[in-house]
Write an enzyme that holds these catalytic residues in place. Sequence first.
Site, PDB file in Angstrom:
ATOM      1  N   GLY A  31       0.811  -1.222   0.000  1.00 16.29           N
ATOM      2  CA  GLY A  31       0.000   0.000   0.000  1.00 16.29           C
ATOM      3  C   GLY A  31       0.838   1.263   0.000  1.00 16.29           C
ATOM      4  N   HIS A  34       1.975   4.533  -5.190  1.00 15.74           N
ATOM      5  CA  HIS A  34       2.518   5.649  -5.978  1.00 15.74           C
ATOM      6  C   HIS A  34       2.612   5.184  -7.424  1.00 15.74           C
ATOM      7  CE1 HIS A  34       6.171   3.289  -5.770  1.00 15.74           C
ATOM      8  NE2 HIS A  34       6.154   3.333  -4.447  1.00 15.74           N
ATOM      9  N   GLY A  36       4.950   4.115  -9.149  1.00 18.63           N
ATOM     10  CA  GLY A  36       5.708   2.871  -9.365  1.00 18.63           C
ATOM     11  C   GLY A  36       4.789   1.662  -9.298  1.00 18.63           C
ATOM     12  N   HIS A  37       3.946   1.624  -8.273  1.00 22.10           N
ATOM     13  CA  HIS A  37       2.981   0.526  -8.160  1.00 22.10           C
ATOM     14  C   HIS A  37       2.024   0.528  -9.359  1.00 22.10           C
ATOM     15  CE1 HIS A  37       3.794   1.310  -3.717  1.00 22.10           C
ATOM     16  NE2 HIS A  37       4.074   0.024  -3.816  1.00 22.10           N
ATOM     17  N   ASP A 152      13.267  -3.230  -6.198  1.00 18.89           N
ATOM     18  CA  ASP A 152      13.649  -4.179  -5.144  1.00 18.89           C
ATOM     19  C   ASP A 152      14.344  -5.374  -5.809  1.00 18.89           C
ATOM     20  OD1 ASP A 152      12.339  -2.964  -2.637  1.00 18.89           O
ATOM     21  OD2 ASP A 152      10.767  -2.886  -4.142  1.00 18.89           O
ATOM     22  N   SER A 190       7.216   4.096  -1.097  1.00 18.19           N
ATOM     23  CA  SER A 190       6.240   4.513  -0.078  1.00 18.19           C
ATOM     24  C   SER A 190       6.946   5.233   1.064  1.00 18.19           C
ATOM     25  CB  SER A 190       5.506   3.284   0.466  1.00 18.19           C
ATOM     26  OG  SER A 190       4.940   2.564  -0.609  1.00 18.19           O
TER      27      SER A 190
END
Length: 289
Positions: A31, A34, A36-37, A152, A190
């Site tokens: 959650g 942004h 990117g998600h 990541d 985040s």
Amino acid sequence: MVIFKKTADLQQYITSERIAGRNIGFIPTMGALHAGHISLINTALNNKDLVVCSIFVNPTQFNDKKDYEKYPVTVNEDIGMLVEAGCDVLFLPGIEEIYPEGTDKSPVFDFGYLDTILEGAQRPGHFKGVGQVVSLLFDAVHPQNVYMGQKDYQQCMVIKKLLAITGLQDKIRLHICPTVREADGLAMSSRNRRLTEPQRMLAGCIYQCLVSIESKADTATFEVVKKECTDLLAAKGFIPEYIALANADDLTLLNNYTPAPPMVALIAVRLGEVRLIDNLVLNNTSTQA
Ligand code: AMP
């Protein structure tokens, strides 16, 4: 967008969609969404998947209790962003839904070397928690595709290994999607919203260091560039945790630039109370020819 809090309800819906011929594309998140998600959601939508996003702040992957407690939670805004993006399904489980028998009873996977370096070394137990939650989410969602961010990098390699360990690599395809950045190069995260305004102004420096590691591959040793980056970051008030160069395929750490394998540069720093990570796969260097 349909929202499910219970695994059984989610599975009933997904099963009917699968019978109707849809592929399930899964984007696990914690959650505080942004761009990117949302780029992961868009990639899954472009692939014509039934797009399932999960939001679950997984306690078992936080080695630092304070980091868990301070992790931003913005569910209403997240739902608005997902609806706007065209996400089909949001899975929003509570902790008891994911760990009905407690966190101790869930599966543990051995990621070997990957768990001993960089994020694994700095955050003991982190990848154990990531492996746990992602395998439980895979059990709940049964996706054909999973979309994760290169941001990541090591986590992507851990998930690749998880798919191999669990024999799921032929059933689930892992899509590693490019890192989305702010205008100054800072990787969206985040955790960025926890930076103060002055800290935020400095944070683009992490990406500048990665770019300089790439651009000096032919003219300097990694040791020299690493020292320059360490000094630059320290002068701006960052506490560098690692500045590393590794084989991009298996994350074997490298002491210096090498012509043979593709390389990835990885950085982790602390800025005040916030920990930030980023990486860059080194391209277009004649060292790599
Ligand atoms: P998180 O919510 O931080 O657990 O991230 C959920 C997914 O979004 C992970 O696969 C991340 O790698 C990915 N992600 C996070 N930040 C970015 C970014 N800036 N660009 C692309 N993907 C990202």
